[in-house]
Design a protein around this motif. Structure first.
Motif, PDB file in Angstrom:
ATOM      1  N   ALA A  50      -3.634  10.269 -15.951  1.00  0.00           N
ATOM      2  CA  ALA A  50      -3.757   9.325 -17.070  1.00  0.00           C
ATOM      3  C   ALA A  50      -3.282   9.980 -18.370  1.00  0.00           C
ATOM      4  O   ALA A  50      -2.582   9.347 -19.169  1.00  0.00           O
ATOM      5  CB  ALA A  50      -5.199   8.850 -17.203  1.00  0.00           C
ATOM      6  N   LEU A  51      -3.638  11.231 -18.587  1.00  0.00           N
ATOM      7  CA  LEU A  51      -3.190  11.944 -19.780  1.00  0.00           C
ATOM      8  C   LEU A  51      -1.662  12.054 -19.801  1.00  0.00           C
ATOM      9  O   LEU A  51      -1.040  11.827 -20.835  1.00  0.00           O
ATOM     10  CB  LEU A  51      -3.834  13.333 -19.843  1.00  0.00           C
ATOM     11  CG  LEU A  51      -3.425  14.206 -21.023  1.00  0.00           C
ATOM     12  CD1 LEU A  51      -3.898  13.566 -22.331  1.00  0.00           C
ATOM     13  CD2 LEU A  51      -3.996  15.603 -20.868  1.00  0.00           C
ATOM     14  N   CYS A  52      -1.069  12.370 -18.651  1.00  0.00           N
ATOM     15  CA  CYS A  52       0.399  12.435 -18.572  1.00  0.00           C
ATOM     16  C   CYS A  52       1.012  11.077 -18.888  1.00  0.00           C
ATOM     17  O   CYS A  52       2.019  10.994 -19.607  1.00  0.00           O
ATOM     18  CB  CYS A  52       0.834  12.897 -17.185  1.00  0.00           C
ATOM     19  SG  CYS A  52       0.524  14.640 -16.862  1.00  0.00           S
ATOM     20  N   GLY A  53       0.426  10.010 -18.377  1.00  0.00           N
ATOM     21  CA  GLY A  53       0.939   8.671 -18.649  1.00  0.00           C
ATOM     22  C   GLY A  53       0.889   8.321 -20.119  1.00  0.00           C
ATOM     23  O   GLY A  53       1.840   7.760 -20.674  1.00  0.00           O
ATOM     24  N   VAL A  54      -0.215   8.675 -20.773  1.00  0.00           N
ATOM     25  CA  VAL A  54      -0.347   8.402 -22.207  1.00  0.00           C
ATOM     26  C   VAL A  54       0.682   9.202 -22.997  1.00  0.00           C
ATOM     27  O   VAL A  54       1.344   8.672 -23.901  1.00  0.00           O
ATOM     28  CB  VAL A  54      -1.789   8.704 -22.685  1.00  0.00           C
ATOM     29  CG1 VAL A  54      -1.883   8.703 -24.193  1.00  0.00           C
ATOM     30  CG2 VAL A  54      -2.760   7.704 -22.082  1.00  0.00           C
ATOM     31  N   VAL A  55       0.851  10.472 -22.678  1.00  0.00           N
ATOM     32  CA  VAL A  55       1.834  11.307 -23.380  1.00  0.00           C
ATOM     33  C   VAL A  55       3.241  10.754 -23.184  1.00  0.00           C
ATOM     34  O   VAL A  55       4.036  10.684 -24.133  1.00  0.00           O
ATOM     35  CB  VAL A  55       1.729  12.780 -22.912  1.00  0.00           C
ATOM     36  CG1 VAL A  55       2.909  13.597 -23.411  1.00  0.00           C
ATOM     37  CG2 VAL A  55       0.422  13.391 -23.378  1.00  0.00           C
ATOM     38  N   LEU A  56       3.564  10.320 -21.965  1.00  0.00           N
ATOM     39  CA  LEU A  56       4.886   9.746 -21.700  1.00  0.00           C
ATOM     40  C   LEU A  56       5.099   8.461 -22.497  1.00  0.00           C
ATOM     41  O   LEU A  56       6.181   8.237 -23.055  1.00  0.00           O
ATOM     42  CB  LEU A  56       5.064   9.479 -20.209  1.00  0.00           C
ATOM     43  CG  LEU A  56       5.241  10.718 -19.330  1.00  0.00           C
ATOM     44  CD1 LEU A  56       5.154  10.338 -17.857  1.00  0.00           C
ATOM     45  CD2 LEU A  56       6.554  11.406 -19.622  1.00  0.00           C
ATOM     46  N   LEU A  57       4.074   7.619 -22.572  1.00  0.00           N
ATOM     47  CA  LEU A  57       4.199   6.381 -23.347  1.00  0.00           C
ATOM     48  C   LEU A  57       4.363   6.668 -24.834  1.00  0.00           C
ATOM     49  O   LEU A  57       5.164   6.019 -25.519  1.00  0.00           O
ATOM     50  CB  LEU A  57       2.996   5.480 -23.113  1.00  0.00           C
ATOM     51  CG  LEU A  57       3.006   4.683 -21.809  1.00  0.00           C
ATOM     52  CD1 LEU A  57       1.696   3.936 -21.624  1.00  0.00           C
ATOM     53  CD2 LEU A  57       4.176   3.725 -21.774  1.00  0.00           C
TER      54      LEU A  57
END
Length: 163
Positions: A50-57
């Motif tokens: 989830a943290l990776c997804g937020v950073v990517l967004l």
């Protein structure tokens, strides 16, 4: 890569994190040593995803992925992929027939041939036999570790479990 695709990658990472969280919520078990139970690692992986997804967004929304290398211009090497694929398919179809160790040795030999061909090497047929022996040397300890030490069941063709 356009920012639309970059946002899709970030959103996909968040969807994957949600799926991992659903799976983690279904893990049952008591907390063990130091209060850590069997659900700890799945929740940790879901949170990291989830943290990776937020950073990517966030990166996609603020100008796109930074430092993204140019797309490679190399074409796929289909002949090598065919050898590796043949090894995987033969392993999957023969593992219950000839056993774990021989099928993994075959997989190793065919995959090594495919990788060598992709690097421009033309391996001799004798190299295939040597790779099969290396595959046997690698798969036998793995089989022993999983069946004898960890108590897991892997397919074998003898009652002793070594082949």
């Amino acid at each position: 890569m356009s920012t639309h695709w970059q946002k899709a990658v970030g959103g996909g990472a968040l969807v994957l994190a949600a799926a991992l969280a659903v799976g983690a919520s279904q893990v049952r078990g008591e907390a063990g040593y130091a209060g850590v139970g069997p659900g700890f690692l799945p929740w940790l992986v879901a949170a990291a995803m989830a943290l990776c997804g937020v950073v990517l967004l966030v990166q996609a929304a603020t100008g796109g992925f930074r430092g993204l290398p140019a797309a490679p211009t190399l074409a796929a090497y289909w002949r090598g992929m065919a050898w590796v694929s043949a090894g995987l398919l033969l392993n999957a179809s023969l593992i219950t027939t000839i056993g774990f160790i021989p099928s993994c040795a075959l997989l190793f030999a065919l995959a090594a041939r495919g990788f060598r061909l992709s690097m421009g090497q033309a391996p001799a047929l004798s190299r295939l036999g040597r790779d099969a022996l290396i595959g046997l040397a690698l798969s036998a300890p793995v089989y022993w570790l999983f069946t004898k030490l960890l108590g897991l069941t892997l397919p074998g063709i003898t009652r002793s479990g070594w082949i």
